[in-house]
Design a protein around this motif. Structure first.
Motif, short mmCIF file in Angstrom:
data_model
loop_
_atom_site.label_atom_id
_atom_site.label_comp_id
_atom_site.label_asym_id
_atom_site.label_seq_id
_atom_site.Cartn_x
_atom_site.Cartn_y
_atom_site.Cartn_z
N MET A 32 9.47 16.34 9.74
CA MET A 32 8.27 15.52 9.91
C MET A 32 7.61 15.18 8.57
O MET A 32 7.12 14.06 8.37
N LYS A 33 7.60 16.14 7.64
CA LYS A 33 6.92 15.86 6.38
C LYS A 33 7.60 14.74 5.61
O LYS A 33 6.93 13.94 4.94
N TYR A 34 8.92 14.64 5.72
CA TYR A 34 9.63 13.57 5.03
C TYR A 34 9.35 12.21 5.67
O TYR A 34 9.28 11.19 4.98
N ALA A 35 9.15 12.19 6.98
CA ALA A 35 8.81 10.95 7.67
C ALA A 35 7.42 10.47 7.25
O ALA A 35 7.20 9.28 6.98
N VAL A 36 6.46 11.42 7.18
CA VAL A 36 5.10 11.06 6.75
C VAL A 36 5.12 10.59 5.29
O VAL A 36 4.48 9.59 4.94
N ALA A 37 5.86 11.30 4.44
CA ALA A 37 5.94 10.91 3.04
C ALA A 37 6.56 9.52 2.89
O ALA A 37 6.09 8.69 2.11
N ALA A 38 7.62 9.25 3.65
CA ALA A 38 8.27 7.94 3.59
C ALA A 38 7.33 6.85 4.05
O ALA A 38 7.31 5.74 3.48
N LEU A 39 6.53 7.12 5.09
CA LEU A 39 5.58 6.13 5.59
C LEU A 39 4.51 5.84 4.54
O LEU A 39 4.13 4.68 4.33
N ARG A 40 4.04 6.88 3.88
CA ARG A 40 3.05 6.68 2.81
C ARG A 40 3.62 5.81 1.69
O ARG A 40 2.94 4.90 1.18
N LEU A 41 4.83 6.10 1.30
CA LEU A 41 5.46 5.31 0.24
C LEU A 41 5.70 3.87 0.68
O LEU A 41 5.53 2.93 -0.12
N ALA A 42 6.06 3.68 1.94
CA ALA A 42 6.31 2.33 2.45
C ALA A 42 5.02 1.51 2.47
O ALA A 42 5.01 0.33 2.09
N VAL A 43 3.92 2.13 2.90
CA VAL A 43 2.63 1.42 2.93
C VAL A 43 2.19 1.08 1.52
O VAL A 43 1.68 -0.02 1.26
N SER A 44 2.37 2.02 0.59
CA SER A 44 2.01 1.75 -0.81
C SER A 44 2.83 0.60 -1.37
O SER A 44 2.31 -0.27 -2.07
N ALA A 45 4.14 0.58 -1.07
CA ALA A 45 5.01 -0.49 -1.53
C ALA A 45 4.60 -1.83 -0.94
O ALA A 45 4.59 -2.86 -1.63
N LEU A 46 4.26 -1.83 0.34
CA LEU A 46 3.82 -3.07 1.00
C LEU A 46 2.56 -3.61 0.34
O LEU A 46 2.43 -4.82 0.12
N MET A 47 1.64 -2.72 -0.02
CA MET A 47 0.42 -3.14 -0.69
C MET A 47 0.74 -3.77 -2.04
O MET A 47 0.18 -4.82 -2.40
N LEU A 48 1.65 -3.17 -2.80
CA LEU A 48 2.02 -3.72 -4.11
C LEU A 48 2.68 -5.09 -3.98
O LEU A 48 2.42 -5.99 -4.77
N VAL A 49 3.52 -5.25 -2.96
CA VAL A 49 4.15 -6.54 -2.72
C VAL A 49 3.08 -7.59 -2.38
O VAL A 49 3.10 -8.72 -2.89
N ALA A 50 2.15 -7.21 -1.51
CA ALA A 50 1.09 -8.14 -1.11
C ALA A 50 0.21 -8.52 -2.30
O ALA A 50 -0.12 -9.70 -2.49
N MET A 51 -0.15 -7.54 -3.12
CA MET A 51 -1.00 -7.83 -4.27
C MET A 51 -0.26 -8.68 -5.30
O MET A 51 -0.85 -9.61 -5.89
N THR A 52 1.01 -8.38 -5.52
CA THR A 52 1.80 -9.20 -6.46
C THR A 52 1.91 -10.63 -5.97
O THR A 52 1.77 -11.58 -6.75
N ARG A 53 2.17 -10.79 -4.67
CA ARG A 53 2.28 -12.15 -4.10
C ARG A 53 0.96 -12.89 -4.25
O ARG A 53 0.95 -14.08 -4.59
N SER A 54 -0.14 -12.21 -4.03
CA SER A 54 -1.45 -12.84 -4.16
C SER A 54 -1.72 -13.23 -5.61
O SER A 54 -2.24 -14.33 -5.88
N PHE A 55 -1.37 -12.35 -6.54
CA PHE A 55 -1.59 -12.64 -7.96
C PHE A 55 -0.76 -13.85 -8.40
O PHE A 55 -1.27 -14.75 -9.09
N VAL A 56 0.51 -13.88 -8.00
CA VAL A 56 1.39 -15.00 -8.37
C VAL A 56 0.87 -16.31 -7.78
O VAL A 56 0.84 -17.35 -8.45
N HIS A 57 0.42 -16.26 -6.53
CA HIS A 57 -0.13 -17.47 -5.90
C HIS A 57 -1.34 -17.96 -6.67
O HIS A 57 -1.47 -19.17 -6.96
N ASP A 58 -2.26 -17.06 -7.02
CA ASP A 58 -3.46 -17.46 -7.74
C ASP A 58 -3.10 -18.03 -9.12
O ASP A 58 -3.66 -19.05 -9.55
N ALA A 59 -2.16 -17.36 -9.79
CA ALA A 59 -1.78 -17.81 -11.14
C ALA A 59 -1.16 -19.19 -11.13
O ALA A 59 -1.27 -19.95 -12.10
N THR A 60 -0.49 -19.57 -10.05
CA THR A 60 0.19 -20.86 -9.97
C THR A 60 -0.64 -21.94 -9.28
O THR A 60 -0.18 -23.06 -9.13
N HIS A 61 -1.85 -21.57 -8.86
CA HIS A 61 -2.72 -22.55 -8.19
C HIS A 61 -4.08 -22.67 -8.88
O HIS A 61 -5.07 -23.05 -8.26
#
Length: 221
Positions: free
Chosen positions: A1-30
């Motif tokens: 169970m602890k590895y599943a929780v850890a993996a979920l935490r890492l996945a959510v963190s990665a999703l946030m970084l992808v979303a923030m990067t996409r937002s930054f790139v969009h702003d920079a190009t617009h």
């Protein structure tokens, strides 16, 4: 169970970084201002990054079994901040905000706050927080508010409409005071919730403290 929780935490963190990067790139190009002093001056951006970092650290700590007492307090403070990010956006800013990329906005203002809230409430890898240390939520918030208000009064940059000095300092003070009060109430709730061991990983905490020394008794011959 602890590895599943850890993996979920890492996945959510990665999703946030992808979303923030996409937002930054969009702003920079617009033609949107992406000067770091401005773009990363938003409470939303700062606390999404802080929440992602804390989730990553918590995931590593969970997998290695190594925990530090101070980490629980920092995590409690960051959880308070990111929940406020979601609450303030959906109550004050959503009606007046034009969202360029809906999914990145949802990740940063809904997914991250909701996940951090549920993670704090349901996962038991944190110790009860002492109410005497509730003060840890204030230094960052005071510095952020101070810097933002000074910038609004000097170079005119403000991250959110309700902090614009043009609306009057009485109005700005009212909103800032309300946010501080709300943050205190939320933090009190999270500090209190830390006393519940959670629904999963109730035994996951390993204190970073030396083991007690057992003194053997001398038996007189």
């Amino acid at each position: 169970m602890k590895y599943a929780v850890a993996a979920l935490r890492l996945a959510v963190s990665a999703l946030m970084l992808v979303a923030m990067t996409r937002s930054f790139v969009h702003d920079a190009t617009h033609g949107v201002d992406v000067w770091p002093w401005d773009w990363f001056g938003y409470f939303t951006n700062q606390n999404n990054l802080a929440a992602g970092f804390m989730l990553t650290v918590a995931a590593v700590g969970l997998m290695t079994g190594r925990r530090f007492r101070w980490l629980d307090y920092v995590r409690g403070a960051v959880t308070t901040y990111i929940v406020i990010v979601g609450g303030v956006f959906w109550t004050l800013l959503a009606p007046v905000t034009v969202v360029a990329i809906p999914w990145t906005n949802d990740v940063m203002h809904a997914v991250m706050p909701a996940y951090c809230l549920l993670d704090w409430l349901l996962v038991g890898d944190r110790e009860p927080l002492a109410f005497s240390k509730l003060w840890v939520i204030f230094p960052y918030a005071v510095v952020w508010l101070g810097v933002t208000l000074v910038r609004g009064a000097t170079d005119g940059w403000v991250p959110y409409p309700f902090m614009d000095p043009k609306t009057g300092y009485a109005s700005v003070a009212m909103y800032c005071g309300a946010i501080v009060v709300i943050a205190t109430v939320f933090a009190l709730a999270f500090w209190g919730a830390s006393r519940w061991r959670g629904a999963v990983l109730r035994q996951a905490v390993r204190r970073d403290r030396p083991a007690p020394v057992m003194h053997s008794q001398r038996i007189a011959s």
